[in-house]
Design a protein around this motif. Structure first.
Motif, mmCIF file in Angstrom:
data_model
loop_
_atom_site.group_PDB
_atom_site.id
_atom_site.type_symbol
_atom_site.label_atom_id
_atom_site.label_comp_id
_atom_site.label_asym_id
_atom_site.label_seq_id
_atom_site.Cartn_x
_atom_site.Cartn_y
_atom_site.Cartn_z
ATOM 1 N N PRO A 25 5.697 6.776 -7.177
ATOM 2 C CA PRO A 25 6.166 5.408 -6.999
ATOM 3 C C PRO A 25 6.921 4.922 -8.235
ATOM 4 O O PRO A 25 6.549 5.219 -9.375
ATOM 5 N N THR A 26 7.995 4.196 -8.021
ATOM 6 C CA THR A 26 8.726 3.628 -9.157
ATOM 7 C C THR A 26 8.075 2.309 -9.570
ATOM 8 O O THR A 26 7.555 1.566 -8.724
ATOM 9 N N TYR A 27 8.099 2.058 -10.856
ATOM 10 C CA TYR A 27 7.494 0.824 -11.378
ATOM 11 C C TYR A 27 8.154 -0.399 -10.743
ATOM 12 O O TYR A 27 7.471 -1.355 -10.352
ATOM 13 N N GLU A 28 9.462 -0.370 -10.626
ATOM 14 C CA GLU A 28 10.199 -1.515 -10.091
ATOM 15 C C GLU A 28 9.807 -1.826 -8.645
ATOM 16 O O GLU A 28 9.679 -2.987 -8.257
ATOM 17 N N THR A 29 9.606 -0.771 -7.855
ATOM 18 C CA THR A 29 9.237 -0.979 -6.452
ATOM 19 C C THR A 29 7.840 -1.584 -6.336
ATOM 20 O O THR A 29 7.619 -2.537 -5.581
ATOM 21 N N ARG B 280 0.832 -1.207 0.000
ATOM 22 C CA ARG B 280 0.000 0.000 0.000
ATOM 23 C C ARG B 280 0.866 1.256 0.000
ATOM 24 O O ARG B 280 0.573 2.233 -0.700
ATOM 25 N N MET B 281 1.941 1.235 0.770
ATOM 26 C CA MET B 281 2.833 2.395 0.819
ATOM 27 C C MET B 281 3.519 2.619 -0.524
ATOM 28 O O MET B 281 3.659 3.753 -0.994
ATOM 29 N N ALA B 282 3.942 1.537 -1.181
ATOM 30 C CA ALA B 282 4.606 1.660 -2.481
ATOM 31 C C ALA B 282 3.670 2.259 -3.515
ATOM 32 O O ALA B 282 4.071 3.097 -4.336
ATOM 33 N N VAL B 283 2.404 1.852 -3.473
ATOM 34 C CA VAL B 283 1.425 2.327 -4.461
ATOM 35 C C VAL B 283 1.053 3.784 -4.229
ATOM 36 O O VAL B 283 0.821 4.547 -5.183
#
Length: 434
Positions: free
Chosen positions: A195-199, A187-190
């Motif tokens: 946000p980076t695609y890789e993450t 949820r934090m990554a999104v």
């Protein structure tokens, strides 16, 4: 002869429709070796050269593969140069009574590795790409395509990550199985400002892998909690769109981890004539309906849910691309085929195959110009006549008097379809190399 009728066979898998309720059984009755059993599930009609269920020349009983070996000119010069002396596709009719497994198909390199290491499980050294290709170093995986012939529903690819994050925020049963720290990291990554695609991709991999690897006892307990909550009328508004599907999947596969894929995968619904293009190494599962399916010549499947068969979770979760997007991104619209009046083409961006659909009303005619490649066609509705001219100039004609009749057409032959009093619908898988 450049054009000739085929005798084809049916595969009986547990998810198929029963007896003559199945279009597979209805169509298979056109082949002389087939006898219907009303208690059996007829799942797939295979049209091609795959050795697991090879089609045969109707008049001689010779396998299509053997016939093409003796008459490679039927494949066309460019197709032979690109793919070797075999059909580069396998054409099927599927009749789906209950959901197929959550699955994906390996590329060439992985298919050969799995076959080498576990030949008892992965019996096919081939793959969904360039069967018997003269370019053995080519490893790019090829997707498959499904064209609905009745209303159809299936899982196709990952949901937009924002939707998955939403589900992880309020579906406690899902969060428990995924593990709260992994769910929170996703949820934090999104929701990061940029946000980076890789993450995000890495976090999605963690979520799916953790879910599919959950202990059976934990899965069964959380499925029970989820279904009980839904049956008690406690579904949240955002769950209403998937609630009924989750309940139905639990009836088919009680306590199965695949039920939680309603929160991770797109549910794509098609009407007859619509198609879905399944991109390479994406998870998918057909849920109900009747379809035409086309793929490269292989039967390799890696499964991880909604199945009583062997599940290979480590292989599946490691091979996926973890791309995401909305459901409509999976749908491929048909377009008008060349100068025809009543034919559309479903043309994925690959060279192995395309599919034509011709729908004629009573008394109408349609001509397909010659193509420099092989094709297989099947009548799915109505009937009529097929007319063509051999290379020696002789005109040939065959009756297409009922649904289920299958023909092979070699390279370089124009085909004319003439509809009978009930009209005619023809699906034709083709290969044509530029």
């Amino acid at each position: 002869m450049s054009v000739f009728q085929l005798s084809v066979g049916a595969q009986c898998y547990d998810w198929g429709k029963l007896g003559l309720d199945s279009k597979v059984a209805q169509f298979a009755q056109c082949s002389p070796e087939f006898t219907v059993n009303e208690a059996k599930p007829y799942a797939e009609l295979w049209m091609g050269t795959h050795p697991s269920l090879a089609s045969k020349v109707f008049k001689t009983g010779e396998t299509l593969k053997a016939h093409l070996t003796l008459h490679p000119e039927l494949l066309g010069v460019k197709v032979r140069a690109k793919f070797g002396d075999d059909l580069p596709f396998l054409f099927k009719v599927l009749a789906i009574r209950k959901a197929l497994s959550i699955q994906a198909h390996p590329d060439k390199a992985l298919a050969q590795k799995l076959h080498r290491e576990r030949p008892d499980i992965y019996k096919d050294g081939n793959h969904k790409v360039r069967a018997n290709s003269p370019q053995p170093g080519f490893t790019h995986p090829i997707p498959e395509m499904a064209v609905a012939i009745t209303d159809f529903c299936g899982f196709c690819g990952f949901l937009p990550v924002e939707k998955i994050a939403e589900y992880l925020s309020f579906v406690p049963e899902l969060t428990e199985l995924v593990n709260k720290p992994i769910a929170e990291a996703f949820r934090m990554a999104v929701t990061e400002p940029q946000p980076t695609y890789e993450t995000v991709e890495a976090c999605l991999r963690d979520v799916f892998t953790r879910l599919m690897s959950a202990e059976d006892a934990d899965v069964q307990r959380q499925v029970q909690n989820l279904i009980a909550r839904y049956e008690d009328g406690q579904a949240k508004p955002a769950e209403e769109g998937v609630k009924d599907l989750a309940i139905e999947l639990n009836k088919q596969y009680p306590g199965d981890v695949g039920i939680f894929c309603v929160f991770l995968l797109n549910v794509v619904k098609l009407h007859a004539g619509q198609a879905v293009f399944l991109k390479a190494n994406e998870p998918h599962a057909y849920i109900y309906g009747d379809i035409m399916e086309c793929m490269a010549t292989s039967d390799n499947v890696v499964r991880a849910g909604l199945t009583p068969k062997l599940r290979d979770v480590p292989t599946l979760t490691s091979m996926l691309t973890y791309k995401w997007g909305p459901a409509d991104s999976q749908i491929m619209p048909p377009v008008k085929y060349r100068t025809t009046k009543a034919t559309t083409i479903y043309d994925p961006p690959i060279e192995e195959f395309s599919v034509l659909m011709t729908c004629l009303k009573a008394g109408e005619n349609e001509t397909h110009e010659p193509i420099d490649g092989p094709s297989i066609l099947i009548i799915t509705e109505g009937g009529g006549r097929l007319v063509w001219t051999e290379k020696d100039g002789s005109q040939q004609e065959e009756a297409l008097d009922k649904p289920g009749i299958v023909y092979f057409a070699g390279a370089g032959v124009a085909l004319e379809f003439a509809a009978g009093e009930n009209g005619i619908t023809v699906y034709r898988a083709i290969t044509e190399v530029p």
